[in-house]
Scaffold this motif. Structure first.
Motif, short mmCIF file in Angstrom:
data_model
loop_
_atom_site.label_atom_id
_atom_site.label_comp_id
_atom_site.label_asym_id
_atom_site.label_seq_id
_atom_site.Cartn_x
_atom_site.Cartn_y
_atom_site.Cartn_z
N CYS A 103 -2.53 -7.29 -0.49
CA CYS A 103 -1.76 -6.74 -1.61
C CYS A 103 -0.44 -6.17 -1.11
CB CYS A 103 -2.61 -5.64 -2.25
SG CYS A 103 -1.68 -4.68 -3.45
N CYS A 132 -7.93 -4.89 0.65
CA CYS A 132 -6.56 -4.93 0.11
C CYS A 132 -5.56 -5.40 1.17
CB CYS A 132 -6.15 -3.55 -0.39
SG CYS A 132 -7.27 -2.89 -1.63
N CYS A 191 -0.41 2.45 -1.27
CA CYS A 191 -1.42 2.70 -2.30
C CYS A 191 -2.46 3.71 -1.82
CB CYS A 191 -2.09 1.38 -2.67
SG CYS A 191 -3.37 1.59 -3.91
N CYS A 232 -5.36 -6.65 -9.06
CA CYS A 232 -5.81 -5.57 -8.17
C CYS A 232 -7.25 -5.84 -7.76
CB CYS A 232 -5.72 -4.24 -8.94
SG CYS A 232 -6.12 -2.80 -7.95
N HIS A 233 -7.62 -5.35 -6.58
CA HIS A 233 -9.02 -5.46 -6.17
C HIS A 233 -9.91 -4.46 -6.88
CE1 HIS A 233 -8.66 -8.54 -3.17
NE2 HIS A 233 -7.65 -7.93 -2.58
N LEU A 234 -9.31 -3.40 -7.46
CA LEU A 234 -10.11 -2.45 -8.24
C LEU A 234 -10.48 -3.10 -9.56
CD1 LEU A 234 -7.98 0.82 -7.82
CD2 LEU A 234 -10.13 0.30 -6.67
N PHE A 294 1.33 -3.94 -2.34
CA PHE A 294 1.45 -2.49 -2.57
C PHE A 294 0.55 -1.70 -1.60
CE2 PHE A 294 0.53 1.34 -5.34
CZ PHE A 294 1.79 1.91 -5.19
N ALA A 295 -0.31 -2.39 -0.85
CA ALA A 295 -1.32 -1.70 -0.03
C ALA A 295 -0.75 -0.61 0.90
CB ALA A 295 -2.13 -2.73 0.76
N HIS A 297 -3.48 -0.15 -12.89
CA HIS A 297 -3.02 -0.49 -11.54
C HIS A 297 -2.50 0.77 -10.85
CE1 HIS A 297 -0.79 -2.41 -8.30
NE2 HIS A 297 -1.53 -3.50 -8.56
N PRO A 298 -2.86 0.97 -9.58
CA PRO A 298 -2.40 2.18 -8.88
C PRO A 298 -0.87 2.33 -8.89
CG PRO A 298 -4.15 1.15 -7.63
CD PRO A 298 -3.82 0.20 -8.76
N PRO A 346 -4.89 -9.73 -4.11
CA PRO A 346 -5.77 -9.32 -5.22
C PRO A 346 -5.89 -10.41 -6.27
CG PRO A 346 -3.90 -7.81 -4.97
CD PRO A 346 -3.71 -8.89 -3.97
N ALA A 388 -6.05 2.15 -1.52
CA ALA A 388 -6.22 0.92 -0.72
C ALA A 388 -7.56 0.90 0.04
CB ALA A 388 -5.06 0.77 0.24
FE1 SF4 Z 1 -4.15 -0.65 -4.24
FE2 SF4 Z 1 -5.85 -2.48 -3.34
FE3 SF4 Z 1 -5.17 -2.50 -5.91
FE4 SF4 Z 1 -3.40 -3.19 -4.06
S1 SF4 Z 1 -5.29 -4.26 -4.56
S2 SF4 Z 1 -3.05 -1.83 -5.76
S3 SF4 Z 1 -3.92 -1.82 -2.39
S4 SF4 Z 1 -6.31 -0.89 -4.80
#
Ligand code: SF4
Length: 328
Positions: free
Chosen positions: A289, A302, A295, A320-322, A291-292, A249-250, A307, A298
Motif C-alpha cells: 500500500c 500492507c 498509516c 485497503c486491507h482493513l 500509504f503504509a 480508509h485510514p 490492497p 499498517a
Molecule cells: Fe493502512 Fe494497510 Fe489500509 Fe494501507 S492497506 S491504508 S497501510 S491499513
C-alpha cells in the motif's frame, strides 16, 4: 441518471528527464448528469493530473503513456486525435482553475474574450454573442454586466474574475465542468458565493461537475459524491455524506482529523493532528500500500501486498486491507 463520464482502470505515465514516471494508477470514476463529484487529497495526489488526462492535456502531450479508457458520452477520449479533442474542450468539457488570470488574456476586454469563446463554438453573430455574454454574466449574478464586459481583467477583483470564468465556462452549455481548486485563492465569503454558483448552474442545466479541492469543508458543502486520492490512486469513493460521516480508509480519517474544528472534540483532545511524512515520490517503488509508511493502522501485509478493491452498495468502494466497519 445518465453517466456523462466513465473512467475505467486509467493509468498514466509521463515521459521526461527522470524517465517514465507513473502518476496515475488504475483510476475508475463516474460522473452522472447533474451530479457533483469531489476529488480530494493532498498536493501531489494526482487530482489535477486526472483532470488533465480527461481533457487530454497531460504535460508531454502524446508522449504520455495512457492505459484504460475515458468514456465521455459514449466516446473514448483516449482514442481521439488532437484535432478531434478541440471539439470537446471548451464546448462539451469546460474547465475553471484556481487563478483566473492564467486563463484570461490581460490585453483584451472581458466582452471580447467572452464573445470569442461563444463565436468559436456556436454559430452566432457578433451581436448575438455579445447578448449571450451579457446574459451569462447576469446568470452568475454580476450586477452591471455591461460595465464588466468593457473591463480588462486587471480591473476586476479575484471573486469577479472567477465569476467571469464560470460564465465563460458555462456559456457553451458544457456537459461536464471541471473546477480545479476554483475557490482556493478567494476569501471565505466569496468562496461561498462561487460554490453556490457552481451548484446552481449544475442543478439548473444538468451539467456534471468534477470539483477538485484539498479543502474538505468546501467539498462537504457542494458534492454529491467524494473520491479520495492518494499518490495517484483512488483510495475511497462514496456518497459525500457517507465518506464524511463514516470514513473507512485510514487516509480519509487522517485528512478529516486534520481539519480545524470550532467545537471541542468529544474526547477533549483539541490538538490539531497532522499526517506524518510526505506523499511518496512517484518513482519510488512500493510493493504494498502506498500509504503504509504513514498509516497508523499498517499491518505486515500492507507492506507486501497491494490492497484489494472492496466494492459495496451505493457506489461505495475502498482500497485497503482493513475490512469496512459495519455501521449501526
Ligand atoms: Fe493502512 Fe494497510 Fe489500509 Fe494501507 S492497506 S491504508 S497501510 S491499513
Amino acid at each position: 441518471m445518465e453517466n456523462i463520464l466513465s473512467i475505467k482502470n486509467l493509468s498514466v505515465s509521463l515521459s521526461g528527464k527522470r524517465g517514465i514516471v507513473p502518476i496515475l494508477h488504475n483510476i475508475s470514476l463516474e460522473v452522472e448528469q447533474g451530479h457533483i463529484l469531489g476529488i480530494v487529497g493532498e498536493s501531489g495526489s494526482g487530482k489535477s493530473m486526472t483532470a488533465f488526462a480527461i481533457n487530454q492535456l497531460l504535460p508531454g502531450g502524446r508522449k504520455s503513456i495512457v492505459d484504460g479508457s475515458i468514456s465521455f458520452c459514449g466516446e473514448d477520449l483516449t482514442e481521439k486525435t488532437e484535432k478531434e479533442m478541440t471539439k470537446f474542450r471548451g464546448k462539451e468539457i469546460a474547465m475553471i482553475f484556481q487563478e483566473p488570470m492564467t486563463c484570461l488574456n490581460p490585453v483584451f476586454t472581458i466582452g471580447r474574450q467572452m464573445k470569442d469563446v461563444i463565436m468559436t463554438h456556436q454559430k452566432k453573430s457578433s451581436k448575438e454573442a455579445e447578448k449571450q455574454a451579457e446574459e451569462m454574466l447576469e446568470k452568475v449574478h454580476i450586477r452591471n454586466p455591461n460595465r464588466v464586459l468593457s473591463c480588462y481583467p486587471y480591473e476586476l477583483s479575484g471573486g469577479m474574475r472567477q465569476r467571469v470564468m464560470i460564465a465563460i465556462a458555462l456559456s457553451c452549455s458544457p456537459k461536464l465542468l471541471i473546477a480545479d481548486e476554483p475557490t482556493t485563492a478567494l476569501d471565505v465569503t466569496i468562496q461561498a458565493q462561487i460554490i453556490f454558483l457552481i451548484k446552481e448552474a449544475c442543478k439548473a442545466t444538468g451539467t456534471g461537475v468534477i470539483f477538485i479541492s484539498h479543502d474538505l469543508g468546501v467539498v462537504s458543502q457542494l458534492c454529491d459524491t467524494i473520491a479520495v486520492m492518494y499518490s495517484g490512486q483512488i483510495v475511497e469513493v462514496g456518497r459525500a455524506a457517507d465518506v464524511l460521516a463514516h470514513p473507512q480508509h485510514p487516509y480519509t480519517k487522517a485528512l478529516l482529523a486534520s481539519v480545524p474544528s470550532f467545537t471541542p472534540r468529544e474526547d477533549g483532545n483539541d490538538t490539531l493532528s497532522a499526517i506524518p511524512g510526505m506523499v511518496p515520490d512517484p518513482l519510488e517503488v512500493i510493493t504494498g500500500c502506498r500509504f503504509a509508511p504513514r498509516c497508523s493502522y499498517a499491518m505486515d501485509i500492507c507492506h507486501k501486498k497491494v490492497p484489494p478493491l472492496q466494492i459495496f452498495a451505493d457506489g461505495y468502494s475502498l482500497h485497503c486491507h482493513l475490512q469496512k466497519e459495519v455501521e449501526n
